[in-house]
Design a protein around this motif. Structure first.
Motif, short mmCIF file in Angstrom:
data_model
loop_
_atom_site.label_atom_id
_atom_site.label_comp_id
_atom_site.label_asym_id
_atom_site.label_seq_id
_atom_site.Cartn_x
_atom_site.Cartn_y
_atom_site.Cartn_z
N ASP A 19 46.17 38.56 41.35
CA ASP A 19 46.67 39.22 42.54
C ASP A 19 47.09 40.66 42.23
O ASP A 19 46.77 41.59 42.99
N ILE A 20 47.78 40.86 41.14
CA ILE A 20 48.24 42.20 40.76
C ILE A 20 47.05 43.12 40.51
O ILE A 20 47.01 44.25 41.00
N VAL A 21 46.06 42.65 39.77
CA VAL A 21 44.89 43.47 39.44
C VAL A 21 44.09 43.80 40.70
O VAL A 21 43.63 44.93 40.89
N GLN A 22 43.92 42.84 41.59
CA GLN A 22 43.11 43.05 42.79
C GLN A 22 43.80 43.92 43.84
O GLN A 22 43.15 44.71 44.51
N ASN A 23 45.12 43.78 43.98
CA ASN A 23 45.79 44.38 45.13
C ASN A 23 46.78 45.48 44.82
O ASN A 23 47.13 46.24 45.73
N ARG A 24 47.28 45.60 43.60
CA ARG A 24 48.37 46.54 43.35
C ARG A 24 48.05 47.67 42.39
O ARG A 24 48.76 48.66 42.36
N ILE A 25 47.02 47.53 41.58
CA ILE A 25 46.68 48.58 40.62
C ILE A 25 45.67 49.53 41.26
O ILE A 25 44.67 49.09 41.80
N LYS A 26 45.94 50.82 41.14
CA LYS A 26 45.08 51.82 41.76
C LYS A 26 44.38 52.69 40.71
O LYS A 26 44.09 53.84 40.94
N ASP A 27 44.12 52.14 39.54
CA ASP A 27 43.47 52.89 38.46
C ASP A 27 41.96 52.95 38.72
O ASP A 27 41.33 51.91 38.90
N PRO A 28 41.35 54.14 38.73
CA PRO A 28 39.91 54.23 38.99
C PRO A 28 39.04 53.64 37.88
O PRO A 28 37.87 53.36 38.11
N ARG A 29 39.62 53.40 36.70
CA ARG A 29 38.85 52.80 35.61
C ARG A 29 38.62 51.31 35.82
O ARG A 29 37.76 50.71 35.21
N ILE A 30 39.41 50.71 36.70
CA ILE A 30 39.32 49.27 36.94
C ILE A 30 38.48 49.04 38.18
O ILE A 30 38.89 49.36 39.29
N PRO A 31 37.27 48.46 38.02
CA PRO A 31 36.40 48.22 39.18
C PRO A 31 36.99 47.19 40.15
O PRO A 31 37.86 46.39 39.78
N ASP A 32 36.49 47.22 41.38
CA ASP A 32 36.95 46.26 42.39
C ASP A 32 36.61 44.83 42.01
O ASP A 32 37.31 43.89 42.39
N LEU A 33 35.52 44.64 41.30
CA LEU A 33 35.07 43.29 40.94
C LEU A 33 35.62 42.83 39.59
O LEU A 33 34.99 42.07 38.88
N THR A 34 36.82 43.27 39.26
CA THR A 34 37.48 42.84 38.03
C THR A 34 38.27 41.58 38.32
O THR A 34 38.98 41.50 39.32
N SER A 35 38.13 40.59 37.45
CA SER A 35 38.88 39.35 37.65
C SER A 35 39.47 38.88 36.33
O SER A 35 38.98 39.21 35.26
N ILE A 36 40.51 38.10 36.45
CA ILE A 36 41.13 37.48 35.29
C ILE A 36 40.55 36.08 35.19
O ILE A 36 40.80 35.22 36.04
N SER A 37 39.72 35.86 34.17
CA SER A 37 39.01 34.58 34.09
C SER A 37 39.85 33.48 33.45
O SER A 37 39.71 32.31 33.81
#
Length: 119
Positions: A19-37
């Motif tokens: 949830d944090i990675v998808q909705n709260r981080i605004k770093d351009p290095r992190i793509p939208d399709l990043t997930s914690i597996s």
């Protein structure tokens, strides 16, 4: 500590980190399709290995892990708000390429099966 409790904590940490990675981080290095597996929390709750998966090139995956490393303090603070633990584990981000390997294996299996149908 009980393995069942550790696995529950690991899953809760994974859910909150996603949830944090998808909705709260605004770093351009992190793509939208990043997930914690997957998340592996140690028995003493001092470390959590966080397996990060994202679609893209190897360079983009490395960039995503670097972005998460630079935002580690923010992530840990947000995680502490959601997961109530006496000790918040130190996060270790690891690039996870298991999805890409699975897609490659699936492609190879399809090629073998397709080759058998032609014969």
């Amino acid at each position: 500590m009980d393995n069942k409790r550790i696995s529950k904590i690991s899953e809760e940490v994974r859910r909150c980190l996603s949830d944090i990675v998808q909705n709260r981080i605004k770093d351009p290095r992190i793509p939208d399709l990043t997930s914690i597996s997957h998340v592996d929390v140690t028995r003493d709750l001092s470390f959590a290995k966080v397996y990060v998966s994202c679609l893209g090139s190897d360079k983009e995956r490395e960039s995503a892990v670097e972005g998460l490393e630079s935002a580690k303090g923010f992530i840990k603070k947000e995680l502490a708000k959601e997961v109530k633990l006496r000790i918040m584990p130190e996060l270790i981000f690891i690039k996870d390429d298991s999805i890409e390997r699975a897609m490659e294996m699936d492609k190879l299996i399809d090629e073998v099966n397709h080759g058998n149908k032609l014969s």
